[in-house]
Design an enzyme around this catalytic site. Structure first.
Site, PDB file in Angstrom:
ATOM      1  N   CYS A  53       1.011  -1.239  -0.046  1.00 28.49           N
ATOM      2  CA  CYS A  53      -0.087   0.114  -0.018  1.00 28.49           C
ATOM      3  C   CYS A  53       0.962   1.226   0.006  1.00 28.49           C
ATOM      4  O   CYS A  53       0.444   2.325  -0.422  1.00 28.49           O
ATOM      5  CB  CYS A  53      -1.110   0.038   1.374  1.00 28.49           C
ATOM      6  SG  CYS A  53       0.021  -0.083   2.849  1.00 28.49           S
ATOM      7  N   MET A 199      -3.701  -6.959   7.226  1.00 29.51           N
ATOM      8  CA  MET A 199      -4.078  -5.549   7.882  1.00 29.51           C
ATOM      9  C   MET A 199      -5.285  -5.438   8.410  1.00 29.51           C
ATOM     10  O   MET A 199      -5.583  -4.983   9.558  1.00 29.51           O
ATOM     11  CB  MET A 199      -3.920  -4.616   6.636  1.00 29.51           C
ATOM     12  CG  MET A 199      -4.112  -3.356   7.164  1.00 29.51           C
ATOM     13  SD  MET A 199      -2.824  -2.504   8.256  1.00 29.51           S
ATOM     14  CE  MET A 199      -1.583  -2.273   7.462  1.00 29.51           C
TER      15      MET A 199
END
EC number: 1.2.1.70
Length: 434
Positions: A53, A199
Protein backbone atom coordinates in the site's frame (compact mmCIF):
# COMPACT_ATOMS: atom_id res chain seq x y z
CA UNK A 1 26.42 -7.12 -13.43
CA UNK A 2 24.60 -4.00 -12.25
CA UNK A 3 22.02 -3.73 -9.46
CA UNK A 4 19.14 -1.28 -9.69
CA UNK A 5 16.13 -0.38 -7.55
CA UNK A 6 13.40 1.73 -9.13
CA UNK A 7 10.15 2.74 -7.45
CA UNK A 8 7.78 5.15 -5.79
CA UNK A 9 6.66 5.23 -2.17
CA UNK A 10 4.60 7.19 0.34
CA UNK A 11 7.24 9.94 0.54
CA UNK A 12 7.52 10.53 -3.21
CA UNK A 13 3.97 10.01 -4.49
CA UNK A 14 0.39 10.40 -3.22
CA UNK A 15 -1.91 7.41 -2.94
CA UNK A 16 -3.75 8.61 -6.07
CA UNK A 17 -0.62 7.79 -8.09
CA UNK A 18 0.61 4.80 -6.08
CA UNK A 19 -2.64 2.94 -6.64
CA UNK A 20 -2.22 3.31 -10.41
CA UNK A 21 1.14 1.53 -10.45
CA UNK A 22 0.35 -1.14 -7.85
CA UNK A 23 0.64 -4.81 -8.83
CA UNK A 24 -2.09 -7.20 -7.65
CA UNK A 25 -0.51 -10.45 -6.44
CA UNK A 26 -1.85 -12.51 -9.33
CA UNK A 27 -0.26 -10.12 -11.85
CA UNK A 28 3.29 -10.12 -10.46
CA UNK A 29 4.56 -13.35 -12.05
CA UNK A 30 3.47 -12.45 -15.61
CA UNK A 31 4.71 -8.90 -15.01
CA UNK A 32 8.17 -10.22 -14.11
CA UNK A 33 8.28 -12.19 -17.34
CA UNK A 34 7.27 -9.13 -19.35
CA UNK A 35 9.83 -6.94 -17.57
CA UNK A 36 12.72 -9.34 -18.21
CA UNK A 37 11.70 -9.61 -21.85
CA UNK A 38 11.58 -5.82 -22.12
CA UNK A 39 15.07 -5.45 -20.67
CA UNK A 40 16.72 -6.70 -23.86
CA UNK A 41 15.30 -10.21 -23.47
CA UNK A 42 18.48 -11.52 -21.89
CA UNK A 43 18.02 -14.66 -19.80
CA UNK A 44 20.62 -13.41 -17.32
CA UNK A 45 18.44 -10.49 -16.20
CA UNK A 46 17.10 -10.96 -12.66
CA UNK A 47 14.07 -9.11 -11.29
CA UNK A 48 11.72 -8.87 -8.31
CA UNK A 49 8.67 -6.67 -7.70
CA UNK A 50 7.60 -5.39 -4.28
CA UNK A 51 4.09 -3.91 -4.24
CA UNK A 52 2.39 -2.76 -1.01
CA UNK A 53 0.00 0.00 0.00
CA UNK A 54 2.95 2.33 0.55
CA UNK A 55 5.34 1.42 -2.28
CA UNK A 56 5.87 -0.17 -5.66
CA UNK A 57 9.50 -1.12 -6.28
CA UNK A 58 11.37 -3.06 -8.94
CA UNK A 59 14.73 -4.64 -8.14
CA UNK A 60 16.91 -5.71 -11.08
CA UNK A 61 20.30 -7.30 -11.64
CA UNK A 62 21.42 -7.06 -15.26
CA UNK A 63 24.30 -5.99 -17.43
CA UNK A 64 22.16 -3.54 -19.45
CA UNK A 65 21.12 -1.17 -16.65
CA UNK A 66 23.95 1.23 -15.90
CA UNK A 67 23.83 4.87 -14.76
CA UNK A 68 23.98 7.33 -17.62
CA UNK A 69 22.56 4.87 -20.15
CA UNK A 70 19.06 4.09 -21.37
CA UNK A 71 18.62 1.44 -18.67
CA UNK A 72 16.67 3.61 -16.27
CA UNK A 73 14.53 4.86 -19.12
CA UNK A 74 13.84 1.27 -20.24
CA UNK A 75 12.38 0.38 -16.85
CA UNK A 76 10.43 3.62 -16.53
CA UNK A 77 8.99 3.11 -20.01
CA UNK A 78 7.99 -0.47 -19.17
CA UNK A 79 6.31 0.57 -15.90
CA UNK A 80 4.51 3.39 -17.70
CA UNK A 81 3.27 1.13 -20.49
CA UNK A 82 2.32 -1.73 -18.18
CA UNK A 83 0.05 0.47 -16.05
CA UNK A 84 -0.95 2.92 -18.77
CA UNK A 85 0.40 5.86 -16.77
CA UNK A 86 2.19 8.57 -18.81
CA UNK A 87 5.94 8.46 -18.22
CA UNK A 88 6.01 12.24 -17.81
CA UNK A 89 3.51 11.99 -14.96
CA UNK A 90 5.35 9.11 -13.28
CA UNK A 91 8.98 10.23 -13.64
CA UNK A 92 8.97 13.15 -11.11
CA UNK A 93 7.88 10.74 -8.37
CA UNK A 94 10.29 7.95 -9.27
CA UNK A 95 13.59 7.12 -7.58
CA UNK A 96 16.27 5.14 -9.41
CA UNK A 97 19.03 3.76 -7.21
CA UNK A 98 22.07 1.99 -8.71
CA UNK A 99 24.52 -0.42 -7.10
CA UNK A 100 25.33 0.44 -3.45
CA UNK A 101 22.35 2.81 -3.26
CA UNK A 102 20.03 -0.04 -4.28
CA UNK A 103 21.61 -2.32 -1.66
CA UNK A 104 21.30 0.34 1.05
CA UNK A 105 17.68 0.97 0.09
CA UNK A 106 16.77 -2.73 0.27
CA UNK A 107 18.39 -3.00 3.71
CA UNK A 108 16.54 0.11 4.97
CA UNK A 109 13.18 -1.05 3.60
CA UNK A 110 13.44 -4.48 5.24
CA UNK A 111 14.53 -2.92 8.53
CA UNK A 112 11.52 -0.61 8.63
CA UNK A 113 13.58 2.58 8.23
CA UNK A 114 11.81 3.57 5.01
CA UNK A 115 8.29 2.82 6.25
CA UNK A 116 5.53 5.25 7.13
CA UNK A 117 5.41 3.41 10.46
CA UNK A 118 9.08 3.63 11.45
CA UNK A 119 10.37 0.23 12.53
CA UNK A 120 7.23 -1.70 11.55
CA UNK A 121 7.69 -5.40 10.85
CA UNK A 122 4.99 -6.04 8.25
CA UNK A 123 7.20 -4.84 5.40
CA UNK A 124 9.73 -7.61 6.08
CA UNK A 125 7.06 -10.24 5.54
CA UNK A 126 5.87 -8.45 2.40
CA UNK A 127 9.42 -8.38 1.03
CA UNK A 128 9.85 -12.09 1.76
CA UNK A 129 6.60 -12.76 -0.12
CA UNK A 130 7.89 -10.71 -3.07
CA UNK A 131 11.13 -12.71 -3.14
CA UNK A 132 9.22 -15.99 -2.91
CA UNK A 133 7.01 -14.94 -5.84
CA UNK A 134 10.05 -13.94 -7.92
CA UNK A 135 11.65 -17.29 -7.13
CA UNK A 136 8.53 -19.14 -8.27
CA UNK A 137 8.53 -17.04 -11.45
CA UNK A 138 12.14 -18.04 -12.15
CA UNK A 139 13.34 -14.44 -12.16
CA UNK A 140 15.87 -14.71 -9.32
CA UNK A 141 19.52 -15.59 -9.82
CA UNK A 142 22.81 -15.43 -7.98
CA UNK A 143 22.84 -11.66 -7.48
CA UNK A 144 19.31 -10.95 -6.26
CA UNK A 145 19.27 -14.14 -4.21
CA UNK A 146 22.39 -13.00 -2.40
CA UNK A 147 21.04 -9.45 -2.04
CA UNK A 148 17.79 -10.53 -0.44
CA UNK A 149 19.30 -13.18 1.82
CA UNK A 150 21.65 -10.54 3.17
CA UNK A 151 18.74 -8.10 3.35
CA UNK A 152 16.80 -10.44 5.63
CA UNK A 153 19.89 -11.01 7.78
CA UNK A 154 20.47 -7.25 8.13
CA UNK A 155 16.82 -6.67 9.09
CA UNK A 156 17.12 -9.32 11.81
CA UNK A 157 20.35 -7.74 13.06
CA UNK A 158 18.86 -4.24 13.15
CA UNK A 159 15.78 -5.36 15.07
CA UNK A 160 17.85 -7.45 17.45
CA UNK A 161 20.46 -4.80 18.26
CA UNK A 162 18.37 -1.61 18.28
CA UNK A 163 15.01 -0.45 19.64
CA UNK A 164 13.77 0.61 16.22
CA UNK A 165 10.40 -1.05 16.85
CA UNK A 166 9.85 0.54 20.28
CA UNK A 167 7.11 3.19 20.74
CA UNK A 168 5.76 2.24 17.32
CA UNK A 169 2.33 3.54 16.33
CA UNK A 170 0.96 1.13 13.73
CA UNK A 171 -1.55 1.96 11.01
CA UNK A 172 -4.08 -0.13 12.93
CA UNK A 173 -3.49 1.82 16.15
CA UNK A 174 -3.68 5.09 14.21
CA UNK A 175 -7.11 4.10 12.86
CA UNK A 176 -8.34 3.54 16.42
CA UNK A 177 -6.96 6.94 17.50
CA UNK A 178 -8.84 8.61 14.66
CA UNK A 179 -12.06 6.90 15.70
CA UNK A 180 -11.55 8.09 19.27
CA UNK A 181 -11.22 11.67 18.01
CA UNK A 182 -14.45 11.49 16.03
CA UNK A 183 -16.64 9.49 18.40
CA UNK A 184 -16.96 10.02 22.14
CA UNK A 185 -16.50 6.30 22.68
CA UNK A 186 -15.70 3.45 20.30
CA UNK A 187 -17.53 1.09 22.65
CA UNK A 188 -20.90 2.44 21.50
CA UNK A 189 -20.14 2.12 17.77
CA UNK A 190 -20.78 -0.59 15.21
CA UNK A 191 -17.65 -1.44 13.20
CA UNK A 192 -17.45 -3.03 9.74
CA UNK A 193 -14.23 -4.54 8.42
CA UNK A 194 -14.03 -5.17 4.68
CA UNK A 195 -11.49 -7.86 3.78
CA UNK A 196 -9.88 -10.55 5.93
CA UNK A 197 -6.16 -10.17 5.25
CA UNK A 198 -3.32 -9.38 7.62
CA UNK A 199 -3.97 -5.63 7.79
CA UNK A 200 -7.67 -6.08 8.54
CA UNK A 201 -6.83 -8.68 11.19
CA UNK A 202 -4.46 -6.20 12.85
CA UNK A 203 -7.05 -3.42 12.74
CA UNK A 204 -9.80 -5.68 14.04
CA UNK A 205 -7.60 -6.74 16.96
CA UNK A 206 -6.94 -3.10 17.91
CA UNK A 207 -10.61 -2.12 17.62
CA UNK A 208 -11.68 -5.23 19.54
CA UNK A 209 -9.61 -4.01 22.49
CA UNK A 210 -12.01 -1.02 22.67
CA UNK A 211 -15.01 -3.37 23.04
CA UNK A 212 -17.19 -1.87 20.25
CA UNK A 213 -20.92 -2.52 20.26
CA UNK A 214 -20.69 -4.81 17.23
CA UNK A 215 -18.09 -6.07 14.75
CA UNK A 216 -18.94 -7.41 11.29
CA UNK A 217 -16.47 -8.77 8.74
CA UNK A 218 -17.38 -8.57 5.04
CA UNK A 219 -15.28 -10.66 2.67
CA UNK A 220 -15.50 -12.07 -0.83
CA UNK A 221 -15.13 -15.59 0.58
CA UNK A 222 -17.39 -15.65 3.61
CA UNK A 223 -15.48 -18.58 5.17
CA UNK A 224 -12.39 -16.42 5.74
CA UNK A 225 -14.57 -13.69 7.17
CA UNK A 226 -16.22 -16.17 9.54
CA UNK A 227 -12.81 -17.40 10.71
CA UNK A 228 -11.77 -13.86 11.67
CA UNK A 229 -15.15 -13.20 13.29
CA UNK A 230 -14.73 -16.35 15.41
CA UNK A 231 -11.33 -15.12 16.61
CA UNK A 232 -12.83 -11.80 17.65
CA UNK A 233 -15.85 -13.43 19.29
CA UNK A 234 -13.42 -15.23 21.56
CA UNK A 235 -12.65 -11.84 23.10
CA UNK A 236 -16.19 -11.50 24.44
CA UNK A 237 -17.48 -9.49 21.46
CA UNK A 238 -20.44 -9.82 19.16
CA UNK A 239 -18.85 -10.55 15.77
CA UNK A 240 -20.15 -12.17 12.62
CA UNK A 241 -19.40 -12.28 8.89
CA UNK A 242 -21.32 -11.28 5.77
CA UNK A 243 -20.70 -11.60 2.07
CA UNK A 244 -19.15 -8.70 0.20
CA UNK A 245 -22.22 -8.63 -2.04
CA UNK A 246 -24.35 -7.70 0.99
CA UNK A 247 -22.55 -4.38 1.50
CA UNK A 248 -25.09 -2.29 -0.36
CA UNK A 249 -27.90 -3.32 1.97
CA UNK A 250 -25.90 -3.27 5.19
CA UNK A 251 -23.55 -0.27 4.89
CA UNK A 252 -25.91 2.13 6.67
CA UNK A 253 -25.78 0.03 9.85
CA UNK A 254 -22.16 0.89 10.64
CA UNK A 255 -20.55 3.92 12.27
CA UNK A 256 -16.98 2.91 11.44
CA UNK A 257 -15.87 1.19 8.23
CA UNK A 258 -12.31 -0.07 7.73
CA UNK A 259 -11.47 -1.51 4.32
CA UNK A 260 -8.38 -3.21 2.91
CA UNK A 261 -8.90 -5.63 0.03
CA UNK A 262 -6.84 -6.59 -3.00
CA UNK A 263 -9.46 -5.35 -5.44
CA UNK A 264 -8.12 -3.46 -8.45
CA UNK A 265 -11.31 -1.33 -8.55
CA UNK A 266 -13.24 0.51 -5.81
CA UNK A 267 -15.81 -1.67 -4.07
CA UNK A 268 -17.63 1.19 -2.31
CA UNK A 269 -18.96 3.84 -4.66
CA UNK A 270 -20.23 7.35 -4.05
CA UNK A 271 -23.84 6.34 -4.69
CA UNK A 272 -23.75 3.53 -2.14
CA UNK A 273 -22.39 5.84 0.55
CA UNK A 274 -24.93 8.57 -0.28
CA UNK A 275 -27.75 6.06 0.19
CA UNK A 276 -26.22 4.81 3.44
CA UNK A 277 -25.90 8.36 4.84
CA UNK A 278 -29.51 9.09 3.94
CA UNK A 279 -30.71 5.94 5.72
CA UNK A 280 -28.58 6.91 8.75
CA UNK A 281 -30.44 10.24 8.85
CA UNK A 282 -27.06 11.95 8.36
CA UNK A 283 -25.43 10.54 11.47
CA UNK A 284 -21.65 10.68 10.84
CA UNK A 285 -19.80 7.68 9.48
CA UNK A 286 -16.04 7.22 9.60
CA UNK A 287 -14.37 5.33 6.75
CA UNK A 288 -10.72 4.23 6.77
CA UNK A 289 -9.45 3.03 3.39
CA UNK A 290 -6.12 1.23 3.81
CA UNK A 291 -6.14 -0.37 0.37
CA UNK A 292 -3.93 0.52 -2.60
CA UNK A 293 -5.57 0.72 -5.12
CA UNK A 294 -8.28 2.36 -3.00
CA UNK A 295 -11.45 0.49 -2.04
CA UNK A 296 -13.55 3.65 -1.59
CA UNK A 297 -14.14 6.10 -4.41
CA UNK A 298 -12.28 9.33 -3.46
CA UNK A 299 -15.38 11.43 -4.26
CA UNK A 300 -16.92 10.06 -1.05
CA UNK A 301 -14.71 12.49 0.90
CA UNK A 302 -16.88 15.37 -0.35
CA UNK A 303 -19.94 14.16 1.59
CA UNK A 304 -20.63 16.29 4.69
CA UNK A 305 -21.40 13.42 7.03
CA UNK A 306 -18.53 11.15 6.01
CA UNK A 307 -15.01 11.24 7.44
CA UNK A 308 -12.87 9.40 4.87
CA UNK A 309 -9.20 8.67 5.58
CA UNK A 310 -6.59 6.97 3.39
CA UNK A 311 -3.20 5.50 4.28
CA UNK A 312 -1.64 8.91 3.60
CA UNK A 313 -4.03 10.62 6.02
CA UNK A 314 -3.00 8.25 8.79
CA UNK A 315 0.63 9.21 8.26
CA UNK A 316 0.52 12.28 10.54
CA UNK A 317 -0.66 10.21 13.50
CA UNK A 318 1.92 7.54 12.79
CA UNK A 319 4.73 10.10 12.68
CA UNK A 320 3.96 11.27 16.22
CA UNK A 321 5.86 8.28 17.57
CA UNK A 322 8.71 8.40 15.07
CA UNK A 323 10.67 11.17 16.80
CA UNK A 324 11.04 8.98 19.88
CA UNK A 325 13.05 6.43 17.90
CA UNK A 326 15.70 8.66 16.30
CA UNK A 327 18.52 7.28 18.47
CA UNK A 328 17.63 3.78 17.32
CA UNK A 329 17.59 5.03 13.73
CA UNK A 330 21.20 6.22 14.01
CA UNK A 331 22.24 2.82 15.35
CA UNK A 332 20.37 1.04 12.59
CA UNK A 333 21.90 3.23 9.87
CA UNK A 334 25.40 2.43 11.17
CA UNK A 335 24.71 -1.31 11.00
CA UNK A 336 23.27 -0.98 7.51
CA UNK A 337 26.22 1.06 6.22
CA UNK A 338 28.66 -1.59 7.41
CA UNK A 339 26.65 -4.37 5.77
CA UNK A 340 26.37 -2.40 2.51
CA UNK A 341 30.16 -2.26 2.31
CA UNK A 342 30.35 -6.02 2.93
CA UNK A 343 27.88 -6.73 0.16
CA UNK A 344 29.60 -4.43 -2.32
CA UNK A 345 32.89 -6.25 -1.63
CA UNK A 346 31.14 -9.52 -2.46
CA UNK A 347 29.67 -7.96 -5.60
CA UNK A 348 33.09 -6.74 -6.74
CA UNK A 349 34.60 -10.19 -6.27
CA UNK A 350 31.74 -11.66 -8.33
CA UNK A 351 32.61 -9.31 -11.20
CA UNK A 352 35.98 -11.02 -11.73
CA UNK A 353 34.51 -14.53 -11.93
CA UNK A 354 33.80 -14.39 -15.70
CA UNK A 355 37.35 -13.12 -16.35
CA UNK A 356 38.84 -15.89 -14.23
CA UNK A 357 36.77 -18.49 -16.06
CA UNK A 358 37.89 -17.09 -19.41
CA UNK A 359 41.53 -17.21 -18.32
CA UNK A 360 41.12 -20.78 -17.13
CA UNK A 361 39.44 -21.82 -20.38
CA UNK A 362 42.12 -20.12 -22.47
CA UNK A 363 44.93 -21.59 -20.39
CA UNK A 364 43.45 -25.07 -20.58
CA UNK A 365 43.11 -24.79 -24.38
CA UNK A 366 46.79 -23.84 -24.66
CA UNK A 367 47.80 -26.67 -22.34
CA UNK A 368 45.82 -29.27 -24.26
CA UNK A 369 47.18 -28.09 -27.63
CA UNK A 370 50.80 -28.18 -26.49
CA UNK A 371 50.32 -31.49 -24.69
CA UNK A 372 48.95 -33.05 -27.86
CA UNK A 373 51.91 -31.69 -29.83
CA UNK A 374 54.31 -33.17 -27.27
CA UNK A 375 52.60 -36.56 -27.53
CA UNK A 376 53.01 -36.54 -31.29
CA UNK A 377 56.72 -35.75 -30.90
CA UNK A 378 57.17 -38.62 -28.46
CA UNK A 379 55.23 -40.97 -30.75
CA UNK A 380 57.63 -40.34 -33.60
CA UNK A 381 60.63 -41.06 -31.37
CA UNK A 382 61.90 -37.57 -30.45
CA UNK A 383 64.19 -37.31 -27.44
CA UNK A 384 61.98 -36.92 -24.30
CA UNK A 385 64.28 -34.23 -22.90
CA UNK A 386 63.89 -32.21 -26.10
CA UNK A 387 60.13 -32.74 -26.02
CA UNK A 388 59.90 -31.44 -22.44
CA UNK A 389 62.07 -28.46 -23.36
CA UNK A 390 59.83 -27.67 -26.35
CA UNK A 391 56.66 -28.11 -24.26
CA UNK A 392 57.78 -25.80 -21.46
CA UNK A 393 59.09 -23.20 -23.90
CA UNK A 394 55.85 -23.17 -25.92
CA UNK A 395 53.71 -22.85 -22.78
CA UNK A 396 55.83 -19.97 -21.49
CA UNK A 397 55.70 -18.08 -24.81
CA UNK A 398 51.95 -18.49 -25.23
CA UNK A 399 51.08 -17.61 -21.63
CA UNK A 400 53.21 -14.46 -21.80
CA UNK A 401 52.10 -13.39 -25.27
CA UNK A 402 49.03 -11.45 -24.06
CA UNK A 403 50.75 -9.40 -21.33
CA UNK A 404 53.81 -8.77 -23.53
CA UNK A 405 51.68 -7.59 -26.44
CA UNK A 406 49.69 -5.29 -24.13
CA UNK A 407 52.86 -3.74 -22.68
CA UNK A 408 54.30 -3.12 -26.15
CA UNK A 409 51.17 -1.55 -27.61
CA UNK A 410 49.68 0.40 -24.68
CA UNK A 411 50.57 4.05 -24.10
CA UNK A 412 50.13 6.81 -21.53
CA UNK A 413 48.31 6.19 -18.25
CA UNK A 414 47.15 2.73 -19.34
CA UNK A 415 50.76 1.66 -19.86
CA UNK A 416 51.77 3.04 -16.46
CA UNK A 417 48.94 1.08 -14.86
CA UNK A 418 50.05 -2.11 -16.62
CA UNK A 419 53.65 -1.60 -15.53
CA UNK A 420 52.46 -1.46 -11.92
CA UNK A 421 50.05 -4.38 -12.30
CA UNK A 422 51.86 -7.01 -14.35
CA UNK A 423 54.75 -7.78 -11.95
CA UNK A 424 52.25 -8.62 -9.23
CA UNK A 425 50.28 -10.88 -11.55
CA UNK A 426 53.32 -13.05 -12.28
CA UNK A 427 54.90 -13.02 -8.83
CA UNK A 428 55.41 -16.58 -7.57
CA UNK A 429 56.72 -18.30 -4.50
CA UNK A 430 60.45 -19.00 -4.28
CA UNK A 431 59.57 -22.47 -3.09
CA UNK A 432 58.50 -24.80 -5.87
CA UNK A 433 55.37 -26.84 -5.22
CA UNK A 434 55.93 -30.55 -4.94
Amino acid sequence: MQLLAIGINHTTAPVSLRERVAFPLEQIKPALGALRSHLSGRSGTEAAILSTCNRTEIYCATDVLTPGTDGFEHTLRWLSQHHNVPAGELAPHLYALPQSEAVRHAFRVASGLDSMVLGETQILGQLKDAVRTAGEAGSLGTYLNQLFQRTFAVAKEVRGQTEIGAHSVSMAAAAVRLAQRIFESVSTQRVLFIGAGEMIELCATHFAAQQPRQIVVANRTVERGEKLAEQLSGQGLTANAIRLTDLGERLHEFDIVVSCTASSLPIIGLGAVERAVKRRKHRPIMMVDLAVPRDVEPEVARLDDVFLYTVDDLGAIVREGNAMRQAAVAQAEAIIESRVQNFMHWLETRSVVPVIRELQTSGEAIRQAELERARRMLARGDDPEAVLEALSGALTRKFLHGPTHALNHTQGEDREALLRLVPGLFRHSSHSER
